[in-house]
Design an enzyme around this catalytic site. Structure first.
Site, short mmCIF file in Angstrom:
data_model
loop_
_atom_site.label_atom_id
_atom_site.label_comp_id
_atom_site.label_asym_id
_atom_site.label_seq_id
_atom_site.Cartn_x
_atom_site.Cartn_y
_atom_site.Cartn_z
N GLU A 210 22.92 77.01 62.97
CA GLU A 210 23.91 76.23 62.23
C GLU A 210 23.55 76.38 60.76
O GLU A 210 22.61 75.74 60.27
CB GLU A 210 23.86 74.76 62.67
CG GLU A 210 24.26 74.55 64.12
CD GLU A 210 25.76 74.30 64.29
OE1 GLU A 210 26.38 73.77 63.36
OE2 GLU A 210 26.31 74.66 65.36
N CYS B 185 26.50 70.74 54.60
CA CYS B 185 26.89 72.12 54.89
C CYS B 185 28.40 72.34 54.88
O CYS B 185 28.85 73.46 54.67
CB CYS B 185 26.31 72.57 56.22
SG CYS B 185 26.60 71.39 57.54
#
Lengths: 483, 489
Positions: B223, B258
């Site tokens: 991720e 993110c």
């Protein structure tokens, strides 16, 4: 040669960027192109398989041509459904909004295939890659040169050459390829090369699928019916010697059986070997040959280990010039010999005897997870224990290898046998990115999601997160203070 | 073999890591973690832990990131609680084998797909949402029946030590372990053989993780991040748009997320209106002195502060600041800052910002934004604000990213029915909800055949008749099979 590779990649990227391969009409045309290759050039392909592996054309059809035709038809039938966006349920707290999962191609994918089923293992992944709308480079194994050549020729002639390319060659071209960035790499082959592929992919964060191998055991229980014992043995013999002479990642590697049943098993095996291949298996042309001298020497040395040689109870025929090894059966070679620690990948069948068949569970668990596990039994308890206490890519009861042909089952390994899966829709998914798309309207903006923060907003959010909508309303109206 | 005490006190090296994995494998072999009861007990315990210790969790988040309590609650605690609850509710269903259809070719047969744990897994988490990004993957690992080692980020030290304390107290420590530390401890862990590695962080370390995983053929979920773009069309509700952008940027750990908006793309004419609206809403959210507002996180540490300051200090950039730009090194705070039309080769245009700086890039036509985004790496999220159906459809079909959100920011990661993950440079694999369970599961194919129904066609010696029958069998056509059996085809 170097600039060829770079210009090929450039062309593929441009083709992908043009959006052409995303169209369903393009994908269908490519899948139909593959179908035409297999229909028009069936004979040439059979001949290439005969040349590289001594495969009989019925075996070639059964294992490499027919199964691929089946897979292409399955993909064509289901493509529209696979390409459609799926809607996702969203909780009321996200109202009003809509969520969808939209499959999209990854881009430029690299398929590296192995030499034992050189046509099948090249085309099956390609079906998935093309159905998912990608552009593809196929790097077939140089160890099966006639097949590599026929693939290059037919793919160039029948498919869209601006989007699908075959790059032939050995490890040097393979290494050069791996230095470039791909959007996915699909690798079928050995553990050693699999490691190298994944290491190279790591430099570019390229996702990979590794279809490797392992030692696939066949657990054989006791049977009260001689019919069952015969069928079990026949299927095992076929799964060992009749599928590329044991050079198959899901072929039977070794047998586990109770000591009391061994002699009957060996007798039946001998009978079926004779039935399949006659008295002279080498001359029968119904059994594949060993791919090359290197593999032949490897198999020969497996048999030459001291205690192994003495455990041979049948066969042992070695024809170095013809690259042929006859069906060979061994009983209880030492467990630390190479033949019992390495994947055999040849027509040598060790039988390991146990006191009780339940011991097979621990035996299997002490070893790396195989790509496939086979068990011949009518005992429900053993059946259940094998499913829940062992792990493998797949597990099959009372037959062998057929799981490869079932489009609804994922085909792939776990642990040392690899990761990722394909066949049927899994192939499509393997080469797709499932993109999430959420759409909100501008209407209804929840004021308490934003700063500045205070206790009231906190209580509202707490209720909201518990989907306790009544509390949300009451707190908002000032009729309740704690959510 | 070092005793537990010795392992705690000495440096965590390869040998210690090796012992740890051995211990977890021994636990897995007993079958304990596979049982439904064990998984439920662990998930229930986690829920209890969050309910009993939520204040400590908030305090740690405040210590590491000056995270306001509200953010701690909405973005970390509430999401993790929800994750536990969804897993508890759905676990039985997820654990059930899935029956699948088989074809005539293998008749008679029955088939199913059985989910099983992978074994011993490693979760490496990040510092920006140190509670969420540690516990959420661990929930998936446990729900799927694995033993798990969590390596929290050392850049959020208060949370790292709290996680060690709490997980060891509330969970089964023969199956769930926390290893604290930095590069050397992580390296020692990466040398071991895991059945899966789940990594959240940046692309540079992601490559290191995948390369280490390659040695043992370990599958990974990565991720990662990227520069998440926001295309803003001109016919939108300006106030709501501005609020949502702020809500996804500065109200999310001060842009250190993110999926936070990294840069905005809008037309030259519309940019001033949009920037004004954002300035206006920023004032409402954070007041006159945002640098000292308690409602906004700080920059995590001096390294990142220096990194972000450097991005701003660049000659080509400092002159383009249209809002904010104030910094306070002692409190590690940088005010919400907007920068307009910096040169394409400046650092801030090429690295993920991960901070309170928002770029605005102007284009002639809004459609040009699509090519701009496509000329860069695939981001974790891409956003578009528009009411035009065609623009939205073009955006969705041409932009590849982990996710696309239309008319809002980051919403998707709060929904457990949507997979959360990247593509290309933004990562591989996904999780949340059932996707978390799947990420840590092996779906084993099980095929049962009976001893009846043996087709002689498959065995040697091979004949033309057998070939015909095989063709018909693989075709799945009954008529073809009958004809072949009777020798009529």
């Amino acid at each position: 040669m170097q600039s060829h590779l770079e210009s090929d990649l450039k062309e593929l990227r441009e083709t992908f960027r043009s959006g052409k391969t995303k169209e369903s009409s393009w994908r269908i045309s490519q899948l139909q192109g593959l179908l035409h290759i297999l229909e028009d050039r069936e004979n040439d392909i059979s001949m290439a398989l005969k040349q590289d592996l001594g495969k009989h054309h019925v075996e070639a059809y059964r294992d490499e041509i027919g199964t691929v035709v089946k897979s292409i038809n399955y993909a064509l039938e289901n493509l529209k459904q696979w390409m459609a966006a799926k809607s996702a349920k969203l909780p009321l707290a996200a109202f009003p909004s809509r969520g969808e999962l939209v499959p999209e191609p990854l881009g430029v994918v690299l398929v590296i295939s192995s030499w034992n089923f050189p046509i099948g293992l090249s085309l099956e992944p390609m079906i998935g890659a093309l159905a998912a709308g990608n552009v593809v480079i196929l790097k077939p194994s140089e160890l099966a040169p006639a097949c590599s050549s026929i693939l290059a020729e037919t793919i160039r002639d029948y498919l869209d050459y601006t989007a699908v390319k075959v790059i032939e060659g050995g490890s040097d071209i393979g290494e050069r390829l791996l230095q470039h960035q791909f959007d996915k790499i699909f690798f079928t082959g050995s553990v050693r090369v699999g490691r190298a592929v994944m290491s190279a992919a790591a430099q570019h964060l390229t996702p990979v699928t590794l279809e490797l191998g392992g030692k696939c055991p066949a657990v054989v229980d006791s049977f009260s019916s001689s019919w069952d014992a015969k069928i079990a043995t026949k299927r095992i013999a076929w799964g060992k010697f009749g599928a590329c002479a044991g050079q198959a990642c899901i072929g039977v590697d070794y047998i586990l059986i109770e000591k009391k049943n061994v002699s009957n098993l060996v007798e039946l095996l001998k009978r079926y070997i004779k039935q399949f291949f006659g008295d002279d298996p080498n001359g029968s042309h119904s059994m594949s040959k060993i791919i090359n001298k290197k593999q032949f020497s490897r198999l020969k040395s497996l048999l030459n280990e001291p205690m192994v040689k003495s455990s041979i109870v049948y066969g042992g025929l070695l024809d170095e010039e013809g690259l042929f090894i006859g069906p060979t059966i061994l009983v209880d070679p030492p467990l630390d010999a190479a033949i019992m620690t390495e994947e055999i990948f040849g027509p040598l069948l060790p039988i390991i005897t146990l006191k009780r068949i339940e011991e097979s569970i621990d035996f299997i668990r002490e070893r790396p997870k195989p790509l496939a596990l086979y068990a011949f039994t009518k005992d429900q308890n053993l059946h259940k224990r094998l499913v829940s206490e062992t792990s493998s890519g797949s597990i099959m009861f009372n037959d062998v290898i057929l799981q490869y042909a079932v489009d609804t089952l994922p085909f792939g390994g776990v642990g040392g046998s690899g990761f990722g899966r394909y066949h049927g829709k899994y192939s499509f998914d393997n080469f797709s990115h499932e993109k999430v798309v959420v759409t909100r309207s501008f209407f209804i903006d929840i004021w308490f999601r934003y700063p500045p923060w205070d206790d009231k907003k906190l209580q509202l959010l707490k209720s909201g997160f518990r989907y306790d909508y009544l509390s949300v309303v009451l707190i908002a109206l000032g009729l309740k203070s704690k959510g | 073999m070092a005793s537990e005490e010795q392992v705690k006190n000495s440096a965590f090296d390869t040998e210690a890591a090796n012992c740890l994995v051995k211990e977890l494998r021994a636990t897995v072999i007993t079958g304990k973690t596979k049982s439904y009861e064990w998984r439920v007990s662990q998930l229930k315990s986690l829920l209890k832990m969050i309910e009993e210790r939520d204040k400590q969790i908030c305090d740690a988040l405040f210590s590491d990131l000056s995270k306001p309590e509200m953010e701690a609650f909405i973005h970390e605690i509430a999401l993790v609680k929800n994750s536990c609850k969804v897993s508890l509710k759905k676990l039985k269903e997820w654990m059930k084998p899935e029956k699948v259809k088989t074809t005539l070719g293998t008749f008679p047969s029955s088939a199913e797909i059985v989910p099983e744990p992978l074994g011993v897994v490693l979760v490496i988490s990040a510092w920006n949402y140190p509670f969420l990004l540690s516990v959420d993957p661990v929930i998936g690992a446990i729900a799927a029946g694995n033993a798990v080692v969590l390596k929290p980020s050392e850049i959020a030290p208060a949370m790292s030590s709290l996680l060690k304390k709490l997980l060891e107290e509330y969970l089964d420590d023969s199956a769930v372990k926390v290893v604290e530390g930095g590069v050397s401890e992580t390296s020692a862990l990466l040398e071991q053989k895991w059945d899966k590695i789940f990594y959240t962080g940046n692309g540079r370390v992601g490559r290191v993780v995948m390369a280490a995983a390659a040695k043992n053929l370990t599958p990974v979920v990565l991720e990662l991040g990227g520069k998440s773009p926001v295309v803003v069309d001109s016919n939108v509700d300006l106030t709501v748009t501005a609020r949502r952008i702020i809500g996804g940027k500065w109200a999310c750990n001060n842009g250190q997320a993110c999926v936070a908006p990294d840069y905005i793309i809008t037309t030259k004419q519309f940019a001033p209106l949009l920037i004004d609206s954002i300035k206006h809403e920023l004032l409402k959210f954070y007041g006159e002195d945002p640098l000292n507002s308690p409602d906004i996180s700080r920059v995590v540490n001096s390294d990142h502060f220096a990194r972000l300051s450097k991005l701003l200090d660049d000659d080509k950039v400092s002159g383009k600041i249209v809002h904010g730009g104030q910094t306070d090194k002692s409190s590690l705070k940088i005010a919400p800052t907007i920068v307009l039309d910096v040169p394409e080769d400046s650092l801030i245009m090429n690295e993920e910002i991960f901070g309170p700086l928002l770029l605005v890039v102007t284009v002639e036509k809004i459609e040009d934004g699509i090519d701009f985004i496509n000329s860069r790496s695939k981001p974790l999220a891409a956003y578009i604000f528009t009411n035009k159906k065609e623009l939205k459809e073009e955006f969705v079909s041409k932009i590849s990213s982990g996710a696309i959100v239309v008319n809002d920011i980051s919403l998707h990661l709060m929904v457990d029915t949507l997979p959360f993950g990247g593509v290309g440079e933004s990562g591989t694999g996904a999780y949340h909800g059932k996707f978390s369970f799947d990420a840590f599961t092996h779906k084993k194919a099980v095929l049962h055949r009976s001893f009846l129904g043996d087709a002689p066609a498959r065995y040697p010696p091979y004949t033309a008749g057998k070939l015909r029958l095989l063709k018909a069998l693989l075709d799945g056509s009954i008529l073809g099979i009958i004809r072949a059996l009777f020798g009529w085809s």
